[in-house]
Every structure is written in structure tokens, then in C-alpha cells.
Design a protein around this motif. Structure first.
Motif, PDB file in Angstrom:
ATOM      1  N   ILE A  80       0.833  -1.202   0.000  1.00 36.18           N
ATOM      2  CA  ILE A  80       0.000   0.000   0.000  1.00 36.18           C
ATOM      3  C   ILE A  80       0.870   1.254   0.000  1.00 36.18           C
ATOM      4  CG2 ILE A  80      -1.700   1.309   1.330  1.00 36.18           C
ATOM      5  CD1 ILE A  80      -2.836  -1.365   2.295  1.00 36.18           C
ATOM      6  N   THR A  81       1.933   1.210   0.793  1.00 39.22           N
ATOM      7  CA  THR A  81       2.849   2.352   0.846  1.00 39.22           C
ATOM      8  C   THR A  81       3.462   2.619  -0.528  1.00 39.22           C
ATOM      9  OG1 THR A  81       3.365   1.902   3.164  1.00 39.22           O
ATOM     10  CG2 THR A  81       4.920   3.270   1.944  1.00 39.22           C
ATOM     11  N   LYS A  82       3.874   1.554  -1.207  1.00 39.68           N
ATOM     12  CA  LYS A  82       4.466   1.707  -2.544  1.00 39.68           C
ATOM     13  C   LYS A  82       3.446   2.233  -3.536  1.00 39.68           C
ATOM     14  CE  LYS A  82       7.236  -0.764  -5.988  1.00 39.68           C
ATOM     15  NZ  LYS A  82       6.512  -0.192  -7.147  1.00 39.68           N
ATOM     16  N   LEU A  83       2.227   1.732  -3.451  1.00 40.08           N
ATOM     17  CA  LEU A  83       1.184   2.203  -4.365  1.00 40.08           C
ATOM     18  C   LEU A  83       0.923   3.695  -4.169  1.00 40.08           C
ATOM     19  CD1 LEU A  83      -1.081   1.712  -6.444  1.00 40.08           C
ATOM     20  CD2 LEU A  83      -2.558   1.024  -4.544  1.00 40.08           C
ATOM     21  N   GLU A  84       0.857   4.119  -2.924  1.00 39.49           N
ATOM     22  CA  GLU A  84       0.629   5.538  -2.641  1.00 39.49           C
ATOM     23  C   GLU A  84       1.782   6.398  -3.156  1.00 39.49           C
ATOM     24  OE1 GLU A  84       0.119   5.552   1.560  1.00 39.49           O
ATOM     25  OE2 GLU A  84      -2.027   5.061   1.473  1.00 39.49           O
ATOM     26  N   ALA A  85       3.021   5.916  -2.963  1.00 44.66           N
ATOM     27  CA  ALA A  85       4.181   6.678  -3.430  1.00 44.66           C
ATOM     28  C   ALA A  85       4.220   6.747  -4.949  1.00 44.66           C
ATOM     29  CB  ALA A  85       5.461   6.046  -2.890  1.00 44.66           C
ATOM     30  N   ASP A  86       3.976   5.610  -5.603  1.00 45.49           N
ATOM     31  CA  ASP A  86       4.018   5.582  -7.072  1.00 45.49           C
ATOM     32  C   ASP A  86       2.912   6.430  -7.682  1.00 45.49           C
ATOM     33  OD1 ASP A  86       6.142   3.895  -6.802  1.00 45.49           O
ATOM     34  OD2 ASP A  86       5.058   2.064  -7.381  1.00 45.49           O
ATOM     35  N   SER A  87       1.775   6.514  -7.006  1.00 39.99           N
ATOM     36  CA  SER A  87       0.658   7.286  -7.557  1.00 39.99           C
ATOM     37  C   SER A  87       0.932   8.792  -7.499  1.00 39.99           C
ATOM     38  CB  SER A  87      -0.628   6.967  -6.798  1.00 39.99           C
ATOM     39  OG  SER A  87      -0.528   7.378  -5.443  1.00 39.99           O
ATOM     40  N   GLN A  98      -2.439   0.054 -11.660  1.00 42.03           N
ATOM     41  CA  GLN A  98      -3.591  -0.837 -11.703  1.00 42.03           C
ATOM     42  C   GLN A  98      -3.202  -2.249 -11.291  1.00 42.03           C
ATOM     43  OE1 GLN A  98      -6.730  -0.077 -12.123  1.00 42.03           O
ATOM     44  NE2 GLN A  98      -7.454  -2.194 -12.031  1.00 42.03           N
ATOM     45  N   GLN A  99      -2.031  -2.677 -11.745  1.00 41.03           N
ATOM     46  CA  GLN A  99      -1.551  -4.010 -11.399  1.00 41.03           C
ATOM     47  C   GLN A  99      -1.286  -4.120  -9.893  1.00 41.03           C
ATOM     48  OE1 GLN A  99       2.000  -5.141 -13.512  1.00 41.03           O
ATOM     49  NE2 GLN A  99       1.828  -7.305 -12.948  1.00 41.03           N
ATOM     50  N   GLN A 100      -0.688  -3.074  -9.326  1.00 36.31           N
ATOM     51  CA  GLN A 100      -0.429  -3.068  -7.886  1.00 36.31           C
ATOM     52  C   GLN A 100      -1.737  -3.091  -7.102  1.00 36.31           C
ATOM     53  OE1 GLN A 100       2.597  -0.177  -6.442  1.00 36.31           O
ATOM     54  NE2 GLN A 100       3.032   0.192  -8.610  1.00 36.31           N
ATOM     55  N   TYR A 101      -2.704  -2.301  -7.566  1.00 41.14           N
ATOM     56  CA  TYR A 101      -4.002  -2.228  -6.890  1.00 41.14           C
ATOM     57  C   TYR A 101      -4.694  -3.595  -6.918  1.00 41.14           C
ATOM     58  CZ  TYR A 101      -8.920  -1.192  -6.100  1.00 41.14           C
ATOM     59  OH  TYR A 101     -10.207  -1.203  -5.635  1.00 41.14           O
ATOM     60  N   GLU A 102      -4.663  -4.258  -8.052  1.00 37.65           N
ATOM     61  CA  GLU A 102      -5.303  -5.568  -8.177  1.00 37.65           C
ATOM     62  C   GLU A 102      -4.612  -6.605  -7.299  1.00 37.65           C
ATOM     63  OE1 GLU A 102      -5.286  -6.422 -12.321  1.00 37.65           O
ATOM     64  OE2 GLU A 102      -6.883  -4.975 -12.807  1.00 37.65           O
ATOM     65  N   GLN A 103      -3.278  -6.483  -7.174  1.00 33.02           N
ATOM     66  CA  GLN A 103      -2.552  -7.400  -6.292  1.00 33.02           C
ATOM     67  C   GLN A 103      -2.987  -7.203  -4.841  1.00 33.02           C
ATOM     68  OE1 GLN A 103       1.645  -6.655  -5.987  1.00 33.02           O
ATOM     69  NE2 GLN A 103       2.085  -8.601  -4.983  1.00 33.02           N
ATOM     70  N   ILE A 104      -3.080  -5.942  -4.417  1.00 32.81           N
ATOM     71  CA  ILE A 104      -3.517  -5.647  -3.045  1.00 32.81           C
ATOM     72  C   ILE A 104      -4.936  -6.142  -2.809  1.00 32.81           C
ATOM     73  CG2 ILE A 104      -4.106  -3.756  -1.462  1.00 32.81           C
ATOM     74  CD1 ILE A 104      -1.762  -2.185  -2.715  1.00 32.81           C
ATOM     75  N   GLN A 105      -5.804  -5.872  -3.762  1.00 33.60           N
ATOM     76  CA  GLN A 105      -7.201  -6.292  -3.628  1.00 33.60           C
ATOM     77  C   GLN A 105      -7.311  -7.811  -3.555  1.00 33.60           C
ATOM     78  OE1 GLN A 105      -9.908  -5.454  -6.970  1.00 33.60           O
ATOM     79  NE2 GLN A 105     -11.305  -4.525  -5.496  1.00 33.60           N
TER      80      GLN A 105
END
Length: 224
Positions: A80-87, A98-105
Motif C-alpha cells: 500500500i505504501t508503494k502504491l501511494e508513493a508511485d501514484s 492498476q496491477q499493484q491495486y489488483e494485487q492488493i485487492q
């Protein structure tokens, strides 16, 4: 944060009070009363005792679920931290996000299903207790009606307004506690809630009927 079990089942229990009603010399008009069955069940001794016993009896499952929940949260935290930073990058890679989000979900959904599986014995216990109490509720209601000389009981949730003279909750609760002062907490092996048992019985009956219809009619023996 501790795991909470059987939220769907508990959501159906009304929070209405079943406090004793002050005695009144006035008789209930025309034999009519109101009651809130879910509230009566929730206030029953059998239900309250089971709520106290369940966290003790099923402590291993609760502890296991809490540990697994912590592990899943630890696994998700860096993602989640990486997704927030990358966004927040100047030119974020939408496909990668999108790929990171789907992995988290996916991890979240799989984790929730795993925890529900761990807590399944608690949910079955909850339903088992409610079914035992529910099986005695009609008898308790009838006993209360007979004592109060009531011929019609309406659901209080469907009544706009009524005086406390009409409230039969406490009377039903007294009778219910007599009929079932406590309930068995652990269901027998292989036990299923009534709705599932009825579905299985219906499916079996349909299969039997279909199998019978598929068999060719027996040919009558020919005479000599």
C-alpha cells in the motif's frame, strides 16, 4: 484489533429493550398485543450465556484469526505504501498502478475468505444457538398469550405507535427463559442451519423425482 464474529447474524437481532413493563390494572383491549421476537431472543438467558461462553470455547479459532489478520496486514502495508508513493509520481505508470491495486485487492479478498473459514465454527455455533432458542419461541409466545388472554400478537416493528399496556415482550421472555434456560453451544458434527438442511432436502427430492421420470415405464407382460 480483535476479530468480530458472525456480524451478519447479529445484525438481524433488534436492539429494542425488553425491560419489564410496570404493572397496570387496565386489561389489554380486545386481546391484542405487540412483541418484538428478535429483541426477546437477544434478551433471553440462553442467548446471553452463549455470548459469554463462545469467546472462551472458541478462543483458539479467535486467536488464530487475529494472528492471521495481523500477518495479512503486515503483508499489505509495504504494498500500500508503494502504491501511494508511485501514484504521486510526476508521470505515474497507470498500468503498473492498476496491477499493484489488483494485487492488493486480491490479497485482501483471499485474506478475508481465509479468516472467515477460520471463524466458521463460531458462526455455526451462533446459528445453532439461535435455532434452539427459535424452536422454543412459539411455545413461549403462546404461553404468554394464554396467561394474558391475548388472541392476536402483532410485530411491534410494523406498528406505528402503541401504549406499553400492549407490550408482550417481557411476558414472552419470562416463558422463553423457562423453556430454554440455556442452549448447547457446540453443534453436532456435520450440523447445518435449517435453511441449508431444507435446501439439501429439496434438492434431493428434485433429483429423486427427475431420476424417476427418466426411467422408462415397465412393459406389461404379454399374455400367451
Amino acid at each position: 484489533m480483535n476479530i468480530r464474529f458472525a456480524p451478519a447474524l447479529l445484525a438481524g437481532i433488534a436492539l429494542a429493550s425488553v425491560a419489564p413493563v410496570a404493572a397496570s390494572a387496565q386489561a389489554i383491549v380486545s386481546g391484542i398485543a405487540i412483541a418484538n421476537p428478535p429483541a426477546v431472543v437477544a434478551a433471553s438467558e440462553a442467548y446471553k450465556i452463549s455470548q459469554q461462553q463462545r469467546p472462551v470455547t472458541y478462543k483458539p479459532q479467535i486467536d488464530q484469526a487475529n494472528v492471521r489478520k495481523g500477518q495479512i496486514e503486515a503483508q499489505l502495508r509495504p504494498l500500500i505504501t508503494k502504491l501511494e508513493a508511485d501514484s504521486k509520481a510526476a508521470n505515474p505508470n497507470r498500468a503498473a498502478l492498476q496491477q499493484q491495486y489488483e494485487q492488493i485487492q486480491g490479497i485482501q479478498q483471499a485474506g478475508e475468505a481465509e479468516i472467515q473459514k477460520i471463524l466458521e465454527p463460531l458462526n455455526l455455533s451462533q446459528q445453532y444457538v439461535l435455532e434452539q432458542i427459535g424452536d422454543k419461541l412459539d411455545g413461549a409466545t403462546q404461553a404468554a398469550m394464554d396467561k394474558k388472554k391475548v388472541s392476536v400478537v402483532l410485530d411491534s416493528q410494523a406498528v406505528i405507535k402503541a401504549g406499553q399496556t400492549y407490550n408482550l415482550n417481557q411476558d414472552i421472555l419470562v416463558e422463553l427463559n423457562k423453556l430454554i434456560p440455556s442452549a448447547s453451544l457446540v453443534p453436532p458434527a456435520g450440523w447445518l442451519p435449517r435453511a441449508q438442511r431444507e435446501q439439501q432436502a429439496q434438492a434431493a427430492a428434485q433429483q429423486a423425482a427427475a431420476a424417476g421420470a427418466a426411467q422408462p415405464a415397465k412393459k406389461a407382460p404379454e399374455g400367451r
